[in-house]
Design an enzyme around this catalytic site. Structure first.
Site, mmCIF file in Angstrom:
data_model
loop_
_atom_site.group_PDB
_atom_site.id
_atom_site.type_symbol
_atom_site.label_atom_id
_atom_site.label_comp_id
_atom_site.label_asym_id
_atom_site.label_seq_id
_atom_site.Cartn_x
_atom_site.Cartn_y
_atom_site.Cartn_z
ATOM 1 N N GLN A 14 0.835 -1.211 0.000
ATOM 2 C CA GLN A 14 0.000 0.000 0.000
ATOM 3 C C GLN A 14 0.867 1.257 0.000
ATOM 4 O OE1 GLN A 14 -3.076 0.496 -0.769
ATOM 5 N NE2 GLN A 14 -3.307 -1.701 -1.079
ATOM 6 N N SER A 15 2.018 1.198 -0.656
ATOM 7 C CA SER A 15 2.944 2.331 -0.695
ATOM 8 C C SER A 15 2.457 3.455 -1.603
ATOM 9 C CB SER A 15 4.304 1.846 -1.195
ATOM 10 O OG SER A 15 5.119 2.949 -1.540
ATOM 11 N N ASN A 16 2.370 4.648 -1.024
ATOM 12 C CA ASN A 16 2.052 5.840 -1.823
ATOM 13 C C ASN A 16 3.251 6.263 -2.665
ATOM 14 O OD1 ASN A 16 -0.590 6.257 -0.573
ATOM 15 N ND2 ASN A 16 0.632 6.666 1.272
ATOM 16 N N CYS B 72 5.546 4.251 -4.045
ATOM 17 C CA CYS B 72 5.655 3.431 -5.252
ATOM 18 C C CYS B 72 4.546 3.752 -6.254
ATOM 19 C CB CYS B 72 5.657 1.948 -4.879
ATOM 20 S SG CYS B 72 7.208 1.480 -4.064
#
Ligand SMILES: *Cc1c(COP(=O)(O)O)cnc(C)c1O
Length: 350
Positions: free
Chosen positions: A93-95, A97
Site C-alpha cells: 500500500q505504498s504511496n 511506489c
C-alpha cells in the site's frame, strides 16, 4: 511576511530561495500551488486554534500526495541517467511506489516494484490496484519489514540488466537521494509562505505526518526564510534510528544541495512518535476518530495510515493545551488517500 520572523539568522527572501531551487534540474509532475483551505468547522469542533489544511493530497499525479513534489527533482536525475526502467520498493500500500509508477508512466519509463506484503498483503485494492493499472511489474514478497529492501532491489535490477534493460534503482532511505528529492519540500515551504503572506495569515505551527524527507525539506525552507514557525512531525512508523537525528541529517544534506550553509541537530527537529499505535500500517482508534471528524466537518478525506494518525496527534496536542486557542496551525495533508479503499474493513463504519 506570512510567518514570524527570526531576526538572528541570515535569511533569504522567497525570490532568492526560489532562484536557488530553480538552478536544480526538475521535471514538472505536480499541479502547483496546491490549495490552502481554511477549515472553520474542524477548528470549531476542536475548540480553538484556527486550522488550515495545505492540500498536498491534490498534487494531481494518480491521486496525488507529497511524493509527487519529491519526485519532480528525483526524476530529473533519473532522466539524465538514461535509464529506461525505474526499480523501487516499499509496502503493497505504498504511496511512494504508486506516485513513482505514475511519474514513470508520464515520462515514458517502465517500473519494476518489489513490495513487502505488510499489513494489507497482496490485496488488489488502493495503491497496489493503481500500480497494476499503470502497468508496473510487481513482485510481492512476504514480511513486515521494508527497512532492508536494498538487496532485493539490486537483485531485481540485475535481472533487468541481464534482459537488456537500463534500470535505475531508487535507493531506499539513502541520504543522497533524499537530498535531491527533499528540495521539493523546500519549494513547498516557499509556496506555503507566499500563500500565508497573500492571505494575511500568521501561522504558528505546521503539523504533518513525517518520517524523513518531507519534514527535512520543510525545516530547511523555514530556516532559510527565517521563519519561526514550528514544524511538528508525527511519525507513522517506528524506526531503528530516532526520527529527529535522521531528519536533521537529511535537512543538512538538502541545505548543502541548495548551497545553504545551515546546520541542523536532532534538537532542531520536533517529531512525536506517540501516535503510531501497534505498528506502521495498523489503524488506531484515535486515527479513525480523526479521519471521520475531518471527513464529517470538512468533507476532506484523510488516509488511515499517515494523515489520520498525524491528525490524531494534532487533536491530542490541542487537548493537552500544547497549542493555544488563538494560535494558527497549518496541517499539511500529505495524501495517501487511495489506501482508504484497502482499509475498508478496518474503518468501523458499522
Ligand atoms: C510518505 C508519506 C509521508 C511521509 O513522508 P516522508 O517524506 O517520508 O516524511 C506522509 N504521508 C503520506 C501520505 C505519505 O505517503
Amino acid at each position: 511576511m506570512g510567518l514570524h520572523e527570526v531576526s538572528d539568522a541570515p535569511t533569504l527572501t522567497r525570490e532568492a530561495l526560489t532562484a536557488r531551487i530553480d538552478e536544480l534540474p526538475r521535471v514538472r509532475l505536480a499541479h502547483l500551488p496546491t490549495p490552502l483551505d481554511f477549515c472553520p468547522r474542524l477548528s470549531e469542533a476542536l475548540g480553538g486554534p484556527k486550522i488550515y489544511i495545505k492540500r498536498d493530497d491534490l498534487t494531481g499525479l494518480a491521486f496525488g500526495g507529497n511524493k509527487t513534489r519529491l519526485l519532480e527533482f528525483l526524476f530529473a536525475e533519473i532522466a539524465a541517467n538514461g535509464a529506461d526502467t525505474v526499480v523501487a520498493g516499499a509496502y503493497t500500500q505504498s504511496n511512494w511506489c504508486r506516485q513513482i509508477t505514475a511519474a514513470a508512466c508520464k515520462l515514458g519509463l517502465e517500473t519494476a516494484l518489489v513490495l513487502v506484503a505488510g499489513v494489507k498483503g497482496p490485496a488488489r485494492q488502493g495503491n497496489l490496484l493503481l500500480d497494476l493499472t499503470m502497468g508496473a511489474d510487481v513482485t510481492v514478497i512476504d514480511g513486515h519489514d521494508m527497512q532492508n529492501l536494498a538487496p532485493d532491489l539490486r537483485a531485481k535490477a540485475a535481472r533487468l540488466e541481464a534482459a537488456g534493460r537500463k534500470p535505475y534503482v531508487i535507493a531506499p532511505f539513502d541520504t543522497a537521494t533524499q537530498a535531491i528529492a527533499g528540495v521539493g519540500y523546500v519549494a513547498a515551504m516557499v509556496e506555503l509562505d507566499r500563500q500565508l503572506a497573500d492571505d494575511g495569515i500568521v501561522a504558528d505551527y505546521i503539523y504533518l505526518s513525517a518520517a524523513n524527507t518531507t519534514p527535512a525539506g520543510l525545516a530547511v525552507g523555514a530556516r532559510a526564510l527565517g521563519r519561526a514557525i514550528e514544524v511538528v512531525g508525527i511519525t507513522p512508523i517506528h524506526w531503528d534510528e530516532d526520527r529527529p537525528t535522521d531528519i536533521a541529517r537529511i535537512a543538512e544534506a538538502i541545505a548543502a544541495r541548495l548551497d545553504l550553509n545551515l546546520r541542523f541537530t536532532a534538537a532542531d527537529i520536533v517529531n512525536d512518535d506517540g501516535y503510531v499505535g501497534e505498528r506502521y500500517g495498523v489503524v488506531t482508534p484515535a486515527g479513525l476518530t480523526a479521519l471521520k471528524l475531518v471527513a464529517r466537518t470538512e468533507g476532506i478525506i484523510l488516509d488511515p495510515i499517515y494523515t489520520a494518525k498525524a491528525m490524531a496527534g494534532l487533536i491530542d496536542h490541542i487537548r493537552q493545551g500544547r497549542i493555544g486557542r488563538r494560535e494558527t496551525v497549518v496541517f499539511v495533508h500529505t495524501g495517501g488517500t487511495p489506501a482508504l479503499f484497502a482499509y475498508a474493513d478496518d474503518l468501523e463504519l458499522g
